[in-house]
Write a protein that holds these residues in place. Structure first.
Motif, PDB file in Angstrom:
ATOM      1  N   GLY A 176      59.746  38.670 -71.542  1.00 46.12           N
ATOM      2  CA  GLY A 176      59.632  37.043 -72.252  1.00 46.12           C
ATOM      3  C   GLY A 176      58.317  36.853 -71.878  1.00 46.12           C
ATOM      4  O   GLY A 176      58.028  35.520 -72.201  1.00 46.12           O
ATOM      5  N   LYS A 177      57.221  37.191 -71.602  1.00 48.47           N
ATOM      6  CA  LYS A 177      55.823  36.977 -71.149  1.00 48.47           C
ATOM      7  C   LYS A 177      54.940  37.613 -71.678  1.00 48.47           C
ATOM      8  O   LYS A 177      54.923  38.839 -71.876  1.00 48.47           O
ATOM      9  N   ALA A 178      53.767  36.900 -72.355  1.00 52.44           N
ATOM     10  CA  ALA A 178      53.023  37.704 -72.902  1.00 52.44           C
ATOM     11  C   ALA A 178      51.751  38.073 -72.033  1.00 52.44           C
ATOM     12  O   ALA A 178      51.642  37.418 -70.855  1.00 52.44           O
ATOM     13  N   GLY A 179      51.029  39.313 -72.056  1.00 58.02           N
ATOM     14  CA  GLY A 179      49.913  39.222 -70.930  1.00 58.02           C
ATOM     15  C   GLY A 179      48.788  38.325 -70.934  1.00 58.02           C
ATOM     16  O   GLY A 179      48.696  37.795 -71.945  1.00 58.02           O
ATOM     17  N   SER A 180      48.053  38.181 -69.894  1.00 58.57           N
ATOM     18  CA  SER A 180      47.193  37.145 -69.655  1.00 58.57           C
ATOM     19  C   SER A 180      46.328  37.604 -68.745  1.00 58.57           C
ATOM     20  O   SER A 180      46.501  38.719 -67.801  1.00 58.57           O
ATOM     21  N   ALA A 203      45.668  37.270 -73.493  1.00 56.05           N
ATOM     22  CA  ALA A 203      44.957  38.954 -73.688  1.00 56.05           C
ATOM     23  C   ALA A 203      45.305  39.156 -75.111  1.00 56.05           C
ATOM     24  O   ALA A 203      44.023  39.648 -75.703  1.00 56.05           O
ATOM     25  N   SER A 204      46.053  39.011 -76.082  1.00 57.12           N
ATOM     26  CA  SER A 204      46.257  39.077 -77.413  1.00 57.12           C
ATOM     27  C   SER A 204      45.285  38.196 -77.943  1.00 57.12           C
ATOM     28  O   SER A 204      44.480  38.929 -78.978  1.00 57.12           O
ATOM     29  N   GLN A 205      44.957  36.997 -77.871  1.00 57.04           N
ATOM     30  CA  GLN A 205      44.183  36.505 -78.585  1.00 57.04           C
ATOM     31  C   GLN A 205      42.817  36.686 -78.052  1.00 57.04           C
ATOM     32  O   GLN A 205      41.739  36.623 -78.933  1.00 57.04           O
ATOM     33  N   LEU A 206      42.624  37.078 -76.750  1.00 55.76           N
ATOM     34  CA  LEU A 206      41.098  37.535 -76.697  1.00 55.76           C
ATOM     35  C   LEU A 206      40.671  38.815 -77.299  1.00 55.76           C
ATOM     36  O   LEU A 206      39.594  38.757 -77.896  1.00 55.76           O
ATOM     37  N   LEU A 207      41.614  39.788 -77.566  1.00 53.03           N
ATOM     38  CA  LEU A 207      41.381  40.953 -78.343  1.00 53.03           C
ATOM     39  C   LEU A 207      41.069  40.426 -79.942  1.00 53.03           C
ATOM     40  O   LEU A 207      39.970  40.902 -80.621  1.00 53.03           O
ATOM     41  N   TYR A 208      41.883  39.529 -80.335  1.00 52.59           N
ATOM     42  CA  TYR A 208      41.944  39.232 -81.803  1.00 52.59           C
ATOM     43  C   TYR A 208      40.543  38.368 -82.159  1.00 52.59           C
ATOM     44  O   TYR A 208      39.848  38.698 -83.034  1.00 52.59           O
ATOM     45  N   SER A 222      44.299  48.118 -77.421  1.00 50.18           N
ATOM     46  CA  SER A 222      45.383  47.913 -76.558  1.00 50.18           C
ATOM     47  C   SER A 222      44.219  47.387 -75.192  1.00 50.18           C
ATOM     48  O   SER A 222      43.219  47.950 -75.102  1.00 50.18           O
ATOM     49  N   LEU A 223      44.824  46.399 -74.521  1.00 48.86           N
ATOM     50  CA  LEU A 223      44.078  46.325 -73.198  1.00 48.86           C
ATOM     51  C   LEU A 223      44.947  46.641 -71.879  1.00 48.86           C
ATOM     52  O   LEU A 223      46.008  45.909 -71.858  1.00 48.86           O
ATOM     53  N   LEU A 224      44.273  47.453 -71.231  1.00 53.19           N
ATOM     54  CA  LEU A 224      45.345  47.897 -69.892  1.00 53.19           C
ATOM     55  C   LEU A 224      44.421  47.506 -68.810  1.00 53.19           C
ATOM     56  O   LEU A 224      43.196  47.386 -68.610  1.00 53.19           O
ATOM     57  N   GLY A 233      47.907  43.982 -77.114  1.00 52.25           N
ATOM     58  CA  GLY A 233      47.691  45.063 -78.140  1.00 52.25           C
ATOM     59  C   GLY A 233      47.643  44.619 -79.395  1.00 52.25           C
ATOM     60  O   GLY A 233      48.394  43.549 -79.830  1.00 52.25           O
ATOM     61  N   LEU A 234      46.758  45.190 -80.247  1.00 56.55           N
ATOM     62  CA  LEU A 234      46.887  44.835 -81.854  1.00 56.55           C
ATOM     63  C   LEU A 234      47.137  45.920 -82.483  1.00 56.55           C
ATOM     64  O   LEU A 234      46.257  46.799 -82.833  1.00 56.55           O
TER      65      LEU A 234
END
Length: 826
Positions: A176-180, A203-208, A222-224, A233-234
């Motif tokens: 239930g939480k997105a990566g940050s 993290a998703s918005q950072l990649l976008y 993807s950011l690992l 990940g996008l």
């Protein structure tokens, strides 16, 4: 020569078939190889093109990934500069909570990936923060974030370890939480840390927002974190689906490529990973490929089916050839003669064995009509009638013995087996017969019959009874004349002897030993005979287990043995009498002393009584001395009487001392007469022995007398004239035994005497009878012991002799008391 319907095809036909089969194999392999080569060429072309595409794709992916990593790093470095300026403004006291909220809102509007921004004091409490979307202007106080104070405090401690440098903490996506990505920028005032700015990145918005749009349409990023956990990940940025279902019509992802992403802040090592989205390949190209593959597979399948059919036909032909060759080889190598006739009696086939038996060749026999050349002339009419019955189907199924003439004129016996001959269609086409030469079996049968007759004659002539009967049955399989004379034609005598012998075998004999399991001597009152019964188990001709009993009349031998035992007892008595006769003077001297003392005591008593001067105490003392001397004389006489009186051997338990003491008393008389010192050395705590003390005493007394005579003959000086009687415990084959030994200092045994020492009537003394040592050995062996004599040496010179014997102990002795027996003492 006629063609043989049973022979295999000739060699030229076989070679022709082999050549034909080889050509068919080559014809099947060539098309199969061409199709496989064509299919391999198409597959290699597709593989080459795919490999080229993959190499180009790999180079492009490596270049794009490096470019994406640089763009994302520049994006973060720009934000890091703005955050550091904001931190300096806050730490310098030039900005309050309201101004911080306004600046934070401006940064969040410029970079949407900043999800949250807070001002934390030194204890990790929120001083001000970027208000959430939809809330009133202003800032949130510390009470709104009390739940995160412990987490902020821990991460602020990590920031303190970095000596005032910004610090990043990646948080992977959870349930239930997105990566940050949490970034702490310390607030430093004159070298002291007064708090920190907390910026939370999505993290998703950072990649976008940080990656070029054109690359997002081509790759799935993807950011690992450093443990491999996925922050964001996008996977569908370019409108491609996330999964590979529906391939080849949907897009496909290639192997992932990764590069480390160096953040402008300390900690939080991240990895940027990218996968290429491959567009669907051309349907027409794939259809052509699969069409070519399907045609090639069908062609291969048809060639394989054709090749398997050819292979099956080759195997069938090879099996037929092998079967024919095997049958021909079997017919040619078998020792039974084969002959085939047609319905008219003409010979159509003979095998080599038939030709070898008769001596005629195949060419001479095939085609003959009766009478045949191998028929004896004097039996033509008989054999013609037999052949007529055979051709008419009236021949019996059983075999028939006939006489056959060889080409050389020699006749031999043969056995003929006749059977109808059926062709391949099941039609009766003639008769086949197998012929076996039985001359040798007939000769062996005749010899066996003669041997059996001779064997029966020998058994019937035996003086012993021989009978054979099966176990568990009253049937008498064989009985010779002597058995029938004693017991008749029934098994009662056989079973009676077996039962009597079995009862004797299980009971110990008089000597304590069990009889042999296959031999026993029994007495049969109805016959008034002693029989030596021997039994053996054997397998009878019909396979049954039987028992053979051989009984020999030993009545005469038993009577002779009884007479011999009586003579031995008489010889023992005579030996004792002779010994006592030789010792008569010594015994008389021994008796003279107590008798003289008795006479002197009595004379003195009479004189003092007559004088009237004898007191009562003196009288009693004299009478006691007289009684002791009388007892001494009585003991000597009693020992002599026990020694010389005739009595049956009595085996009884007794001590070694009870055997030795009477012997020493009697032998002491002879020793003093010959001026020899007699001593004894008896080991303590010796076990009892089962023996006749009189017989053992006779042996010891005889050995002591011989030792005294040997010392007297050697003329030893007085200090060297001695005899020692020894008794000790020894071990014989792990069994305890008592050993008696008599050692002297005499002249020893002369050379060559030991081999004849125990022969009857052999003696080394001039007046000796030669029965003493022979009787001694018989007595010791009757006690299950052994007697042995050895010379004693000192520096190579004979200094005496040692006679020893042992008898088993009646009770087990302690191993520590017994010593192993020297091999020379056995």
């Amino acid at each position: 020569m006629r063609s043989n319907p049973f022979l295999a095809p000739q060699a030229p036909w076989t070679d022709r078939w082999k050549r034909l089969l080889g050509q068919e194999r080559l014809a099947a392999i060539a098309p199969l190889a061409a199709v496989l080569l064509f299919l391999a060429t198409i597959a290699a072309a597709f593989w080459y093109l795919s490999a080229q595409d993959a190499q180009r794709e790999l180079a492009a992916a490596r270049h794009d990934l490096e470019f994406s990593q640089q763009q994302l790093r520049l994006h973060l470095q720009e934000q890091a500069g703005e955050l550091e300026r904001l931190a300096r403004a806050v730490s310098g006291g030039n900005m309050g909570a309201a101004q911080f909220a306004q600046s934070a809102r401006a940064l969040a509007g410029r970079w949407p990936e900043m999800r949250d921004m807070r001002w934390l004091d030194a204890q990790g409490r929120t001083v001000a923060r970027l208000p959430p979307e939809g809330s009133a202007a202003g800032f949130a106080g510390p009470q709104s974030e009390g739940a995160d104070e412990s987490e902020n405090a821990n991460e602020l401690a990590q920031t303190g370890k970095m000596h005032g440098e910004p610090y990043a903490v990646p948080l992977p996506a959870g349930a239930g939480k997105a990566g940050s990505l949490r970034v702490y920028v310390p607030l430093m005032n004159e070298g002291r840390r007064e708090g920190a700015l907390l910026i939370v990145y999505d993290a998703s918005q950072l990649l976008y927002h940080g990656l070029p749009q054109r690359l997002q349409e081509k790759y799935a990023f993807s950011l690992l974190d450093e443990t491999g956990g996925v922050l964001a990940g996008l996977a569908s940025a370019g409108g491609h689906p996330q999964a590979d279902e529906g391939w080849p019509w949907a897009a496909r992802r290639s192997q992932a490529r990764s590069l480390p992403l160096a953040l402008p802040w300390a900690g939080g090592a991240l990895t940027l990973q990218a996968q290429v989205w491959r567009a669907p390949e051309g349907v027409v190209g794939r259809a052509l490929f699969w069409l070519a593959a399907a045609l090639s597979a069908m062609t291969v399948w048809m060639l394989v089916v054709n090749w398997r059919f050819v292979r099956w036909r080759q195997q069938a032909q090879a099996a037929l050839t092998a079967e024919t060759s095997f049958r021909r080889a079997m017919e040619n190598s078998m020792r039974t003669g084969m002959r085939a006739l047609d319905l008219h009696g003409r010979i159509t086939y003979v095998n080599p064995a038939f030709c070898r038996m008769t001596g005629w060749s195949e060419a001479e026999l095939v085609g003959q009509m009766p009478p045949y050349s191998y028929w004896p002339e004097q039996e033509h009419q008989t054999l013609m009638r037999v052949l007529a019955d055979e051709l008419a189907g009236r021949a019996q199924a059983a075999s028939r013995q006939i006489r056959v003439r060889r080409k050389s004129g020699e006749l031999f016996d043969a056995r003929l087996y006749i059977a109808p001959l059926m062709d391949g269609h099941g039609q009766h086409s003639g008769w086949v017969a197998s012929m076996t030469d039985i001359s040798e079996p007939n000769r062996v049968r005749a010899e066996l019959a003669a041997a059996r007759e001779r064997f029966t004659l020998v058994l019937e002539s035996l003086e012993a009874s021989v009978s054979v009967a099966p176990l568990g049955s009253k049937e008498l399989l064989f009985a010779n004349k002597r058995y029938r004379r004693w017991f008749g034609d029934t098994t009662q005598g056989h079973l009676g002897m077996v039962i009597s012998a079995s009862s004797l075998r299980t009971a110990p004999g008089e000597s304590g030993e069990k009889m042999r399991p296959d031999n026993a001597e029994i007495y049969l009152p109805p016959l008034d005979k002693w029989l030596d019964v021997r039994s053996r188990y054997l397998t009878w001709a019909d396979g049954r287990l039987a028992q053979m009993v051989i009984a020999t009349d030993v009545t005469a031998r038993r009577a002779a043995e009884a007479r011999a035992e009586e003579q031995a007892r008489l010889a023992e008595d005579a030996s004792r009498l002779i010994t006592m006769g030789e010792m008569a003077s010594s015994v008389a001297h021994e008796l003279n002393q107590p008798l003289t003392a008795i006479s002197n005591y009595c004379t003195g008593i009479i004189s003092r009584v007559q004088a009237g001067g004898l007191a009562q105490e003196d009288l009693l003392g004299a009478l006691r001395k007289t009684a002791r001397q009388a007892q001494r004389a009585g003991q000597v006489i009693q020992h002599i009487r026990n020694f010389v009186k005739r009595s049956d051997p009595k085996m009884q338990l007794g001590t070694v001392a009870a055997i030795i003491e009477p012997v020493l008393e009697l032998a002491e008389v002879e020793a003093r007469r010959r001026q020899v010192r007699l001593g004894s050395n008896v080991a303590p705590n010796l076990p009892q022995v089962l023996a006749d003390p009189i017989l053992i005493g006779q042996v010891l007394l005889n050995l002591i007398r011989n030792a005294a005579e040997s010392i007297e003959a050697a003329q030893r000086p007085p200090d060297e004239r001695r005899i020692t009687l020894l008794a000790s415990l020894i071990l014989i084959e792990d069994q305890s035994a008592v050993q008696f030994a008599v050692e002297d200092t005499g002249c020893g045994l002369p050379p060559g005497v030991q081999e004849r020492l125990y022969e009857a009537f052999f003696s080394t003394k001039r007046e000796g009878m030669g029965i003493g040592l022979n009787l001694c050995r018989s007595i010791i062996e009757a006690h299950q012991g052994r007697l042995r004599a050895v010379n004693l040496y000192n520096g190579g010179q004979t200094v005496g002799c040692r006679f020893s014997f042992w008898i088993p102990a009646a009770a087990a002795a302690a191993p520590a008391q017994a010593r192993p027996l020297n091999p020379e003492e056995t």
